[in-house]
Design an enzyme around this catalytic site. Structure first.
Site, PDB file in Angstrom:
ATOM      1  N   LYS A  27       0.401  -1.371   0.040  1.00 12.65           N
ATOM      2  CA  LYS A  27       0.112   0.133   0.121  1.00 12.65           C
ATOM      3  C   LYS A  27       0.881   1.084   0.011  1.00 12.65           C
ATOM      4  CE  LYS A  27      -4.037  -1.764   1.188  1.00 12.65           C
ATOM      5  NZ  LYS A  27      -4.949  -2.014   2.366  1.00 12.65           N
TER       6      LYS A  27
ATOM      7  N   ARG B 204      -3.723 -10.166   4.048  1.00 13.28           N
ATOM      8  CA  ARG B 204      -3.604 -10.480   2.996  1.00 13.28           C
ATOM      9  C   ARG B 204      -2.918  -9.923   1.917  1.00 13.28           C
ATOM     10  NH1 ARG B 204      -6.196  -6.779  -1.058  1.00 13.28           N
ATOM     11  NH2 ARG B 204      -7.510  -7.676  -2.326  1.00 13.28           N
TER      12      ARG B 204
END
Ligand SMILES: *[C@@H]1O[C@H](CO)[C@@H](O)[C@H](O)[C@H]1NC(C)=O
Ligand SMILES: *[C@@H]1O[C@H](CO)[C@@H](O)[C@H](O)[C@H]1NC(C)=O
Ligand SMILES: *[C@@H]1O[C@H](CO)[C@@H](O)[C@H](O)[C@H]1NC(C)=O
Ligand SMILES: *[C@@H]1O[C@H](CO)[C@@H](O)[C@H](O)[C@H]1NC(C)=O
Ligand SMILES: *[C@@H]1O[C@H](CO)[C@@H](O)[C@H](O)[C@H]1NC(C)=O
Ligand SMILES: *[C@@H]1O[C@H](CO)[C@@H](O)[C@H](O)[C@H]1NC(C)=O
Length: 825
Positions: free
Chosen positions: A762, A802
């Protein structure tokens, strides 16, 4: 035009003071059943044509009120025989009037030394009689005057902060029911109850407060035995805020309400036949706590089937009169059997229901469900398909056994509530604690959380752990379903999780094992894998490698939620996701597959193709923004009800992520006034995601709590510092603490839920690297940065991380698990 009042002469006696020994309604009642002498004021008004008396000025044609007063005084004043109630005093007064020549009388009795917090209570009634006949009381009004409460009420800022005095007058009017004992009002109990309930409220308007008071009053009355022909009581409430308006003495609201005004709370009394029990349901909706257990066959299927039968009682009763709604559920637990050890493990959970069934009828329904699901009578405490018990029914205490020493484990047909073993069994208390930790056990007189803590279970070796079942989707084609309720899919597999994911916020070892979710983006524009998997053979190969590497679940998505990503139509999203899910499911029957979508149409299509979990970044509210509207209207409301019904129909786990609409926006948490001991962003996540979770789990049609996994949404609507705050202390998201302040303070709505944490590649990782190194670091170069973040997530007790680089991240998770998990072997 106001009508002229009919001409009528009346003779009155006003406020005759008597002192009578009363058993009820005193300020300080004496212990059990001793009467307290109390002053009462009696007013009588008697319609009487005085024309002849007026014409002749002759006393013989009128009523001798001096005689009447002394008759009342002689028979009632300082009487030593105690009176049970103001209503029974009324009956006695009418009896005295029998001796006179009066055919109609209005009586008003006021007890001025009334119960605490109110100025007066009393009874008013009108009785008539034919000559030589007994009295018929046609109208009764019971009233409470100037009940004074200090409450939060109003919309102005100062009114939200400081309590103000509200004065309330309440009356209950009845017709045709006379002064019957079952309609007597215990004024002291009523005053106390209303005082407590009113003091806890914080309405914006006096109107809402008045309506609340009327409803509570009706609630109290609804316990009365009523018959269908009777006119229901009418409750009048006058509520005034004396300090609201500077130049008026008060502002006031006056309303009249009866049962039909609250259709959610009250239904009309109906008689119904349940089994061989012909039982009258009463007009009130009751709340009951039920415990469910199964240890034979497909245990998850058994429990889901039992719940669906419970939610459609007409399927087994053949009558639509029974109402049962499951309104709250616990987590689901697996536990070792308690008494007989050589049998399969038990699955236990609990639910709250709302029902119009009286306890014995409810018991009958539960027994019918047990039989329907396939309970075979066997060894006591031995294997059973499903076991249903009533633990609490409102706060009733009741025991139908003829002999109290009858064995507690063999209550065939008898009902003991609260359930006799409900204070000593972890598998009952722990699920209840998920829903009603502060409920006071009506017999033990201690809260559920206190009782659970008192069991003294060693924290390192819990005898129960949480479980999440994954159904087989789609159900096998030769699958037969004999029941007249929505089809329950059989169970594919289930996960075990520690019973408390973060028992302690300090960084100690817990017994969790974090699992890995591999990610497969079927989007040409996904930032993290740059569209390398968006062809079917490549996707299949990726899935095979991910599972071989040790992923426990694969998440397939077709619509990037990256800020600025291209819009994708529903048809396009389905075209990307569904063939891929179907192909992976064809090659791997056993592993969980989740669909990453916020669209109900896509979720349904993917589940029918083989997905058995929904991962939704908008938590069932579509692309709607925060705050969520309570109402079910609008796109967000439609999306929520569609997603809920899909999740329920297929009994799939759901991952609910915290976000505020578009990922790149609304990163300000200061504006919402969050404080919270662990940080503002953490508090924001708990409150905002908690609000959505409550809408999804609670109430009729809610998703079972055991299916809900929460995701704090790292990288969504959070600044760099916000993302770090959440990751660093992620355990605090689901910790057993309180959120909100002041009147909004409440238990953490996310408490105890397993957590999924996604940090992989991210942009906040890119920002950190760029700040340190000065050069831009592309998503595919953020692998090592992700490893550090994943290790932190494991240390914080995440149930699932995840990731994209499954091979490498499985190694990271294994080492982190070894570091921070307590292995039991
Ligand atoms: C009262 O009685 C007189 C006769 O005694 C009668 O004329 C009059 O109508 C009565 N009044 C009422 C209000 O009934
Ligand atoms: C008492 O009742 C009788 C019969 O109903 C009636 O004739 C008489 O006038 C009444 N007396 C008074 C004072 O009302
Ligand atoms: C009314 O009662 C008083 C005594 O209580 C009595 O002295 C008086 O005579 C009575 N009047 C009539 C008209 O009966
Ligand atoms: C309640 O009743 C009393 C007595 O009739 C009256 O003085 C008071 O104003 C009433 N209060 C309200 C709020 O209507
Ligand atoms: C569950 O439902 C019960 C009954 O409606 C309610 O009292 C309780 O607060 C709920 N618990 C949670 C955790 O929402
Ligand atoms: C949390 O763990 C620490 C260290 O083991 C311990 O001292 C503390 O009492 C625990 N706190 C709670 C609330 O259990």
């Amino acid at each position: 035009m106001p009508q002229p009042t009919p001409r009528r002469d009346t003779i009155r006696i006003n406020d005759l003071l008597l002192t009578v020994p009363l058993l009820t309604g005193s300020i300080w009642p004496k212990p059990s059943g001793v009467a307290v002498v109390q002053p009462v004021l009696i007013s009588l008004s008697i319609p009487h044509n005085i024309s002849s008396t007026a014409a002749t000025d002759d006393l013989s044609h009128t009523i001798n009120y001096s005689l009447l007063c002394s008759a009342l005084r002689d028979s009632l004043n300082d009487k030593t025989l105690p009176l049970e109630s103001l209503e029974s005093l009324s009956v006695q007064i009418f009896d005295i009037l029998l001796g006179s020549n009066v055919s109609e009388a209005h009586l008003r009795i006021v007890q001025s030394r009334a119960p605490l917090n109110c100025k007066a209570v009393g009874v008013e009634c009108i009785s008539t009689r034919g000559s030589g006949m007994p009295w018929t009381t046609g109208y009764v009004k019971q009233f409470l005057e100037d009940l004074e409460c200090s409450v939060i009420v109003g919309v102005n800022a100062c009114e939200r902060e400081e309590r103000q005095v509200v004065r309330v007058n309440i009356s209950v009017e009845r017709w045709d029911s006379g002064l019957k004992r079952e309609n007597w009002l215990d004024f002291r109990a009523m005053t106390r109850l209303l005082y407590e309930k009113i003091t806890e409220t914080s309405f914006q308007t006096l109107e809402a407060l008045a309506s609340f008071i009327a409803e509570e009053t009706l609630h109290r009355l609804s316990a009365e035995k009523t018959n269908d022909l009777q006119v229901p009581p009418l409750v009048n409430v006058k509520a005034a805020k004396p300090s609201a308006i500077v130049f008026a003495s008060s502002s006031e609201v006056e309303i009249s309400r009866t049962y039909v005004d609250y259709p959610e709370t009250f239904i009309r009394g109906t008689r119904m036949l349940v089994g061989d029990h012909n039982l009258a349901s009463d007009i009130r909706i009751h709340t009951a706590a039920l415990a469910l257990g199964s240890n034979i066959g497909d245990r998850f299927y058994n429990i889901e089937l039992a719940l669906r039968l419970l939610e459609t009682p007409e399927a087994i009763l053949g009558t639509k009169d029974a109402i049962i709604a499951v309104v709250n559920t616990s987590f689901m637990y697996e536990s070792a059997p308690m008494y007989v050890t050589d049998q399969p493990l038990f699955i236990n959970c609990a639910c709250m229901i709302e029902t119009n069934l009286p306890p014995m009828a409810l018991l009958k329904v539960l027994k019918l469900i047990e039989t329907t699901v396939g309970r075979v009578p066997s060894v006591r405490n031995g294997p059973r398909a499903v076991d249903l018990d009533i633990i609490f029914y409102d706060d009733a205490v009741s025991d139908t056994r003829a002999t109290p020493w009858q064995e507690l484990d063999d209550l065939e047909g008898e009902l003991v509530i609260p359930h006799p073993r409900s204070t000593e069994r972890e598998f009952v208390l722990r699920p209840l604690n998920d829903m009603i930790p502060d409920f006071i056990h009506p017999r033990a007189q201690r809260s559920i959380s206190t009782l659970l803590a008192a069991l003294d279970i060693p924290p390192d070796i819990p005898s129960m752990h949480k479980v999440i079942p994954f159904p087989q989707c789609p159900p096998p084609s030769d699958y037969k379903f004999p029941h007249s309720v929505p089809l329950v899919p059989p169970t594919l597999t289930y996960w075990s999780l520690p019973s408390s994911p973060s028992p302690n916020l300090s960084r100690t070892r817990t017994n969790h094992q974090t699992r890995v979710m591999a990610t497969l983006n079927m989007t040409p524009d996904s930032f993290s894998d740059g569209a390398t998997h968006n062809t079917l053979p490549a996707a299949l190969e990726y899935a095979q490698r991910a599972f071989a590497a040790g992923a426990s679940i694969l998440d397939v998505g077709g619509f990037s939620t990256r800020p600025g990503a291209a819009f994708v139509s529903v048809e396009e999203e389905i075209a990307r996701v569904v063939p891929c899910v179907a192909a992976i499911r064809a090659g791997n029957a056993q592993l969980p597959l989740s669909v990453d979508t916020f669209r109900p149409e896509v979720a349904r299509a993917a589940i029918l193709a083989g997905a058995n979990c929904i991962n939704d970044v908008y938590s069932f509210t579509g692309q709607g923004s925060y705050p969520v509207q309570q109402s079910e209207g609008g796109d967000a409301g439609r999306c929520m009800s569609d997603m809920k019904s899909i999740a329920r129909e297929f009994a799939v786990p759901v991952v609910l992520m915290h976000s505020r609409g578009d990922a790149g926006e609304d990163k300000d948490y200061d504006a919402y006034g969050y404080t919270g001991i662990t940080g503002r962003v953490l508090e924001g996540v708990r409150v905002e995601l908690g609000t959505k979770l409550d809408l999804i789990v609670k109430g009729k049609g809610g998703v079972r709590r055991w299916f809900v996994i929460v995701d704090p949404g790292i990288g969504f609507s959070k600044s760099l510092d916000g993302n770090l705050e959440v990751l660093r202390d992620a355990a605090a998201i689901t910790a057993d603490l309180h959120v909100g302040t002041g009147r909004d303070r409440r238990p953490n709505p996310l408490a105890g839920h397993p957590q999924l944490i996604g940090t992989s590649k991210k942009s906040f990782l890119g920002v950190i690297l760029q700040q340190a190194g000065g050069t831009k670091v592309e998503p595919k170069e953020r692998g090592w940065a992700t490893a550090a973040a994943v290790a932190c997530a494991v240390q914080q007790g995440a149930a699932i991380v995840r990731v994209h680089d499954t091979r490498e991240m499985v190694d990271v998770v294994q080492v982190a698990n070894a570091l921070w998990s307590l292995r039991r072997d």
